[in-house]
Design an enzyme around this catalytic site. Structure first.
Site, PDB file in Angstrom:
ATOM      1  N   HIS A  32       9.253  -3.831   3.398  1.00  0.00           N
ATOM      2  CA  HIS A  32       8.923  -4.089   1.966  1.00  0.00           C
ATOM      3  C   HIS A  32      10.213  -4.290   0.880  1.00  0.00           C
ATOM      4  CE1 HIS A  32       5.608  -0.999   2.929  1.00  0.00           C
ATOM      5  NE2 HIS A  32       5.102  -2.130   2.593  1.00  0.00           N
ATOM      6  N   GLN A  42     -10.299  -2.242   2.510  1.00  0.00           N
ATOM      7  CA  GLN A  42      -9.771  -2.655   3.776  1.00  0.00           C
ATOM      8  C   GLN A  42      -9.862  -2.128   5.152  1.00  0.00           C
ATOM      9  OE1 GLN A  42      -6.052  -3.968   1.639  1.00  0.00           O
ATOM     10  NE2 GLN A  42      -5.146  -3.594   3.807  1.00  0.00           N
ATOM     11  N   LEU A  70       6.817   2.906   1.244  1.00  0.00           N
ATOM     12  CA  LEU A  70       7.938   1.711   1.421  1.00  0.00           C
ATOM     13  C   LEU A  70       8.788   1.949   2.658  1.00  0.00           C
ATOM     14  CD1 LEU A  70       8.493   0.946  -2.324  1.00  0.00           C
ATOM     15  CD2 LEU A  70       6.578   0.167  -0.762  1.00  0.00           C
ATOM     16  N   MET A 129       0.816  -1.251   0.066  1.00  0.00           N
ATOM     17  CA  MET A 129       0.077  -0.033  -0.133  1.00  0.00           C
ATOM     18  C   MET A 129       0.978   1.348   0.005  1.00  0.00           C
ATOM     19  SD  MET A 129      -3.504  -0.893   1.830  1.00  0.00           S
ATOM     20  CE  MET A 129      -3.045  -0.290   3.700  1.00  0.00           C
TER      21      MET A 129
HETATM   22  O1  PAF Z   1      -0.200  -5.773   4.006  1.00  0.00           O
HETATM   23  C1  PAF Z   1      -0.648  -4.693   3.034  1.00  0.00           C
HETATM   24  O2  PAF Z   1       0.078  -3.571   2.926  1.00  0.00           O
HETATM   25  C2  PAF Z   1      -1.658  -4.969   2.656  1.00  0.00           C
HETATM   26  O3  PAF Z   1      -2.817  -5.626   3.292  1.00  0.00           O
HETATM   27  C3  PAF Z   1      -2.150  -5.729   1.043  1.00  0.00           C
HETATM   28  C4  PAF Z   1      -1.514  -7.006   1.380  1.00  0.00           C
HETATM   29  C5  PAF Z   1      -0.788  -4.897   0.161  1.00  0.00           C
HETATM   30  C6  PAF Z   1      -3.407  -5.438   0.614  1.00  0.00           C
HETATM   31  O4  PAF Z   1      -3.830  -4.136   0.415  1.00  0.00           O
END
Ligand code: PAF
Length: 156
Positions: free
Chosen positions: A35, A59, A31, A28
């Site tokens: 990541h 979400q 970074l 999302m």
């Molecule tokens: O963990 C995350 O950053 C998010 O839940 C994901 C897996 C990118 C889905 O939006």
């Protein structure tokens, strides 16, 4: 590093890679070192590395502020390029959830947090399955910070 925003361009890029092994790191954005460690793993195990950046409204709960989620696209692109990402996929909300969208993925009972955050895991599962269908990776890389999410995605 290519930066693309549309499903058509993403699919065309994927077709161009043919049999090459593709690793996807869904994020999302905003970074950080976690990541980058996933990108490094993807880099070591694949021919092509795709990172997706999409702040997934589906979400976020009603009491969680989507607009206040941190974003820095320029910095993300610099970090991704430096880490050896081949393609950054940055779809808009209307690309992922076009008008009339109404198909959701529900993974049965991944654990207690699903009850504490109704709708959250449905949003995560839905966006991840959409990303898998668009990018068509051989493998995807997720952090283990959220163990419920990791188990739910594994199950899916
Ligand atoms: O963990 C995350 O950053 C998010 O839940 C994901 C897996 C990118 C889905 O939006």
């Amino acid at each position: 590093m290519r930066v693309i925003e549309t499903v058509d361009e993403m699919r065309a890029a994927r077709r161009g890679w043919g049999e090459r092994r593709v690793g996807l790191v869904p994020t999302m954005g905003f970074l950080h070192a976690g990541h980058i460690s996933l990108v490094e793993r993807a880099r070591a195990e694949n021919d092509v590395v795709v990172v997706s950046i999409f702040v997934n409204p589906a979400q976020f709960g009603a009491d969680e502020d989507l607009d206040r989620y941190p974003r820095d696209e320029e910095r993300d692109a610099e970090m991704a390029e430096e880490a050896g990402v081949d393609l950054l996929f940055v779809p808009s909300v209307s690309v992922i959830y076009p008008d009339g969208f109404g198909t959701w993925v529900d993974v049965t009972e991944p654990g207690g947090e699903a009850r504490a955050r109704p709708g959250h895991f449905r949003g995560v599962a839905t966006v991840c399955l959409k990303l898998f269908n668009i990018v068509r990776p051989d493998v995807a890389f997720f952090g283990q910070k959220d163990v419920h999410q990791a188990l739910m995605l594994q199950r899916m």
